[in-house]
Structures are given as C-alpha cells and as structure tokens.
Design an enzyme around this catalytic site. Structure first.
Site, mmCIF file in Angstrom:
data_model
loop_
_atom_site.group_PDB
_atom_site.id
_atom_site.type_symbol
_atom_site.label_atom_id
_atom_site.label_comp_id
_atom_site.label_asym_id
_atom_site.label_seq_id
_atom_site.Cartn_x
_atom_site.Cartn_y
_atom_site.Cartn_z
ATOM 1 N N HIS A 70 90.732 45.744 35.657
ATOM 2 C CA HIS A 70 91.349 46.306 36.862
ATOM 3 C C HIS A 70 90.420 47.362 37.471
ATOM 4 C CE1 HIS A 70 95.375 44.529 36.640
ATOM 5 N NE2 HIS A 70 95.179 44.544 35.340
ATOM 6 N N CYS A 123 92.313 40.219 37.486
ATOM 7 C CA CYS A 123 93.200 39.983 36.340
ATOM 8 C C CYS A 123 93.854 38.597 36.444
ATOM 9 C CB CYS A 123 94.214 41.130 36.204
ATOM 10 S SG CYS A 123 95.079 41.122 34.607
ATOM 11 N N GLU A 139 90.700 48.858 40.208
ATOM 12 C CA GLU A 139 91.513 49.906 40.850
ATOM 13 C C GLU A 139 92.024 50.942 39.860
ATOM 14 O OE1 GLU A 139 94.660 46.982 39.496
ATOM 15 O OE2 GLU A 139 92.551 46.891 40.102
#
Length: 193
Positions: A175, A77, A177
């Site tokens: 993202h 990001c 994650e």
C-alpha cells in the site's frame, strides 16, 4: 492532469485520494467508463475478497473496460491481484492483464502478512529514487508467484512478486498510500510516468 481512482466498492479508496491530495493533485472517484477512459492516470485499488470484488467489476462492466485502457494504470493490493489471470481466493478468474496466478501463503508463514516488509530487485521507473530493501506496508494472505512481469520482490518465508508491469499496467502488492515517504514517492513516480 486528470487522475481517476476506480470506485467499485472495494474499500480503502479515501486513503488513496488523500495521499494523492498530499502530493498536490486532485483525484476523482468514479465507476463511469467515459471518465475512466479520458483520465491521464488510473488507479485501481482494492481491499477485500477477490470473488466478491470481481462480481462488483462485472456488475458495472468494468471487467471489460480495465484491460483495454491505454494510459498508465496502477493496481494496488487486491487491485493488482485482480489484474492477474486467476486468484485462488474464491476460485476467481481475473482480468488476465498479468499472465500469472495469485495463490495463498501455505501456512508456514503467519497469514495474513500484516506490517512492514522490504521490496528489492527493483526494475522500473515506478521505483525512481527508491532504494533497494526499502520498507513498504503490506496486508495480504495471497501472493503472486515470481514471473517475467515481476519488477519488485519481497521475501516472506518465500520470495514473491510485490510489483508487476505489463505495457501500461503496473501493480503493487503493498500500500503506497500507507508506506510513508517512500510510498508517496512511488505514487509521485506513477503520476509522472
């Protein structure tokens, strides 16, 4: 394997640490140059505003360290955006790892882009086992234009670079994650590079 997450006060690092832990690895949060240089893999995260994040990097000297790293580095990001040449947000000069600018969505799209969107035109071992048009989770108001270092694209009114690669440096706008199984696969792929 020694995995380092660069800790420079730019948010969201705990969720990356937990995602790495779910894959069976431990990651160290640090801003220590020696620890970063000695890591096998480096993750450069970021959530926040570009100019203040760059100020934090300069304050710790990490703006000089990151571009010289030789091991695989993954910018996520804002981390990816700071690895670019220039960011319109806060009129910020980046780390110039990727020779491209970061510009603001022009307003014909809803800004920021928040939520799930597809990645396609996948070109790298980073995407091993990921199918074309897989959905990833994104939150951003600025984007990277298509360029020679693009290894994935996303369409949000315009087509932009959602992942980049230059030598040992990788960047993803999304993202991983927060992107379910596919995101976990991308993190696993990065750790196996």
């Amino acid at each position: 394997m020694k995995i380092v997450i660069i800790n420079y006060g730019a948010g969201n690092i705990q969720s990356i640490k937990f995602a790495i832990k779910r894959l069976g690895y431990e990651a160290v949060l640090t801003d220590n140059e020696e620890e970063i240089r000695n890591a096998d893999k480096v993750i450069f995260p970021g959530v926040g505003e570009a100019s203040s994040a760059m100020e934090k990097l300069k304050h710790t000297g990490l703006d000089k360290v990151i571009p010289t790293l030789k091991q695989p580095v993954l910018g996520i990001c804002l981390g990816m955006q700071l690895m670019c040449k220039y960011c319109e947000e806060g009129n910020t000069n980046g780390l110039n790892i990727f020779d491209v600018d970061v510009i603001k969505f022009d307003g014909s799209e809803k800004v920021p882009q928040i939520g799930w969107n597809q990645i396609e035109n996948l070109k790298s071992d980073l995407f091993k086992g990921i199918k074309e048009k897989e959905y990833m989770y994104l939150v951003h108001s600025f984007y990277v234009t298509l360029n020679e270092e693009t290894i994935a694209t996303t369409n949000y009114g315009i087509k932009y670079a959602s992942a980049l690669k230059e030598k040992n440096f990788y960047g993803v706008q999304f993202h991983p994650e927060k992107s379910s199984k596919a995101g976990a696969q991308i993190l696993q792929n990065f750790l196996e590079l």
